[in-house]
Scaffold this active site. Structure first.
Site, short mmCIF file in Angstrom:
data_model
loop_
_atom_site.label_atom_id
_atom_site.label_comp_id
_atom_site.label_asym_id
_atom_site.label_seq_id
_atom_site.Cartn_x
_atom_site.Cartn_y
_atom_site.Cartn_z
N SER A 134 43.81 -27.86 -8.27
CA SER A 134 45.14 -28.05 -7.73
C SER A 134 45.10 -28.61 -6.45
O SER A 134 44.18 -28.90 -5.73
CB SER A 134 45.48 -26.35 -7.25
N TYR A 176 42.42 -17.69 -4.08
CA TYR A 176 43.02 -18.79 -4.91
C TYR A 176 42.47 -20.19 -4.39
O TYR A 176 41.78 -20.92 -5.19
CB TYR A 176 44.42 -18.69 -5.13
N1 LIG Z 1 51.51 -24.01 -12.47
C1 LIG Z 1 51.31 -24.70 -11.48
O1 LIG Z 1 52.07 -24.96 -10.42
C2 LIG Z 1 49.78 -25.15 -10.98
C3 LIG Z 1 49.56 -25.95 -9.92
C4 LIG Z 1 48.17 -26.26 -9.66
C5 LIG Z 1 47.17 -25.87 -10.71
N2 LIG Z 1 47.40 -25.00 -11.67
C6 LIG Z 1 46.40 -24.34 -12.43
O2 LIG Z 1 46.62 -24.95 -13.79
C7 LIG Z 1 45.83 -23.95 -14.62
C8 LIG Z 1 47.02 -23.18 -15.53
O3 LIG Z 1 48.03 -22.82 -14.70
P1 LIG Z 1 49.48 -22.36 -15.34
O4 LIG Z 1 50.54 -22.51 -14.40
O5 LIG Z 1 49.77 -22.94 -16.58
O6 LIG Z 1 49.34 -20.82 -15.73
P2 LIG Z 1 49.85 -19.70 -17.03
O7 LIG Z 1 49.62 -18.57 -16.22
O8 LIG Z 1 51.25 -20.28 -17.33
O9 LIG Z 1 48.79 -19.78 -17.82
C9 LIG Z 1 47.46 -19.57 -17.75
C10 LIG Z 1 46.77 -19.16 -19.23
O10 LIG Z 1 45.53 -18.66 -18.89
C11 LIG Z 1 45.51 -17.43 -19.58
N3 LIG Z 1 44.12 -16.77 -18.69
C12 LIG Z 1 44.23 -16.02 -17.56
N4 LIG Z 1 43.11 -15.47 -17.62
C13 LIG Z 1 42.07 -15.63 -18.67
C14 LIG Z 1 40.83 -15.30 -18.91
N5 LIG Z 1 40.22 -14.50 -18.29
N6 LIG Z 1 40.47 -15.78 -20.03
C15 LIG Z 1 41.18 -16.50 -21.00
N7 LIG Z 1 42.25 -16.81 -20.69
C16 LIG Z 1 43.01 -16.32 -19.41
C17 LIG Z 1 46.52 -16.83 -19.40
O11 LIG Z 1 46.65 -15.76 -20.52
C18 LIG Z 1 47.42 -18.18 -19.87
O12 LIG Z 1 47.77 -18.07 -21.12
C19 LIG Z 1 45.45 -22.59 -13.53
O13 LIG Z 1 44.04 -22.93 -13.44
C20 LIG Z 1 46.25 -22.85 -12.46
O14 LIG Z 1 45.70 -22.40 -11.24
C21 LIG Z 1 48.73 -24.46 -11.90
#
Ligand SMILES: NC(=O)c1ccc[n+]([C@@H]2O[C@H](COP(=O)([O-])OP(=O)(O)OC[C@H]3O[C@@H](n4cnc5c(N)ncnc54)[C@H](O)[C@@H]3O)[C@@H](O)[C@H]2O)c1
Length: 256
Positions: free
Chosen positions: A138, A151
């Site tokens: 991130s 986080y």
């Molecule tokens: N959305 C943002 O703005 C953003 C920004 C920077 C980084 N990220 C990172 O991107 C990645 C994806 O984020 P997102 O926004 O798509 O999140 P999201 O919550 O929309 O999707 C995350 C997925 O991970 C799955 N998950 C959670 N815990 C789990 C586990 N223990 N085992 C298996 N699956 C699991 C959830 O069921 C979900 O389907 C994350 O690592 C997040 O930190 C997101």
């Protein structure tokens, strides 16, 4: 991007950035193994893949589940070319307010999972003499919101894991980190909902990017698939921001 005859594992592939990555890999001809706890959305994506995607219910923070899932994926598709460590959760707390359980939960899902998946997927890449690991970190590995102690720590540590894998398995295996700004996913919408004024937080997120919008998951999915492709063959060990210019501008700049 030519991903024909390649197989990708995408953790957290049922929703958000993970699901978008799955869609791009499928479009580009790859087989995809989706590891996620969310069975409903995972199964829908499996159906969409028409034999080229496999959903395996898996808590990626548990070694036995990861080990079995990787073995099942290899049994189905015969090889692993790419691993996208994307599963993650957000929690809001300062260090003094964070319980030990909450700290461990965030570290286990955001960081330990990436170690476990790499541990069990890399040997299959070594058999091919080639492979790519993408760790979804991130911009919060470089900048920090308030109230996100665990986080931010987990996302920053992913950069160390990225360098370590890149060094230890070069030149056959590349490892890079992706650092997105705000992306419109269920996680972010949930984050907004934790505020008394979700609409205001959304607007703040829009305004803090030079692009004056937040990203769509597909934009990050395209970048992840590119980083796995042979077009990115000279990229390893580094973190790449995809962040709409977040943090580039300092106060006092003249703006039109
Ligand atoms: N959305 C943002 O703005 C953003 C920004 C920077 C980084 N990220 C990172 O991107 C990645 C994806 O984020 P997102 O926004 O798509 O999140 P999201 O919550 O929309 O999707 C995350 C997925 O991970 C799955 N998950 C959670 N815990 C789990 C586990 N223990 N085992 C298996 N699956 C699991 C959830 O069921 C979900 O389907 C994350 O690592 C997040 O930190 C997101």
């Amino acid at each position: 991007m030519d991903h024909q005859n390649r197989t990708a594992i995408v953790t957290g592939g049922s929703k958000g950035i993970g699901a978008a990555s799955v869609e791009v890999f499928l479009r580009e001809g790859a087989n995809v193994i989706i590891l996620d706890k969310d069975q409903e959305n995972g199964r829908k994506l499996e159906e969409k893949g028409k034999g080229k995607s496999l959903f395996i219910p898996c808590d990626v923070s548990k070694e036995q589940e990861v080990k079995q899932a990787v073995a099942q994926g290899v049994e189905q598709f015969g090889q692993i070319n790419y691993l996208v460590n994307n599963a993650g959760i957000q929690r809001y707390s300062k260090v003094t307010e964070t319980t030990e359980e909450e700290w461990d939960l965030v570290m286990n899902i955001n960081l330990k999972s990436a170690f476990l998946c790499a541990k069990h997927a890399i040997p299959h890449m070594q058999k091919l003499g080639k492979g790519v690991v993408v760790n979804v970190s991130s911009v919060q590995a470089m900048l920090s919101q308030g109230n996100v102690g665990p986080y931010v720590t987990s996302k920053t540590a992913m950069l160390g894991l990225t360098r370590s894998i890149a060094v230890d398995y070069a030149p056959q295996i590349r490892c890079v980190a992706v650092c997105p700004g705000t992306v419109d996913t269920p996680m972010v919408r949930w984050g907004f909902s934790q505020s008394p004024d979700p609409e205001q937080v959304y607007q703040e997120c829009v305004d803090m990017h030079l692009t004056k919008r937040i990203a769509q998951p597909i934009e990050v999915g395209e970048f992840i698939a590119y980083l796995c492709s042979d077009k990115a063959a000279f990229m390893t060990g580094q973190a790449y921001r995809i962040d709409g210019g977040l943090g580039v501008m300092i106060p006092g700049s003249k703006r039109d």
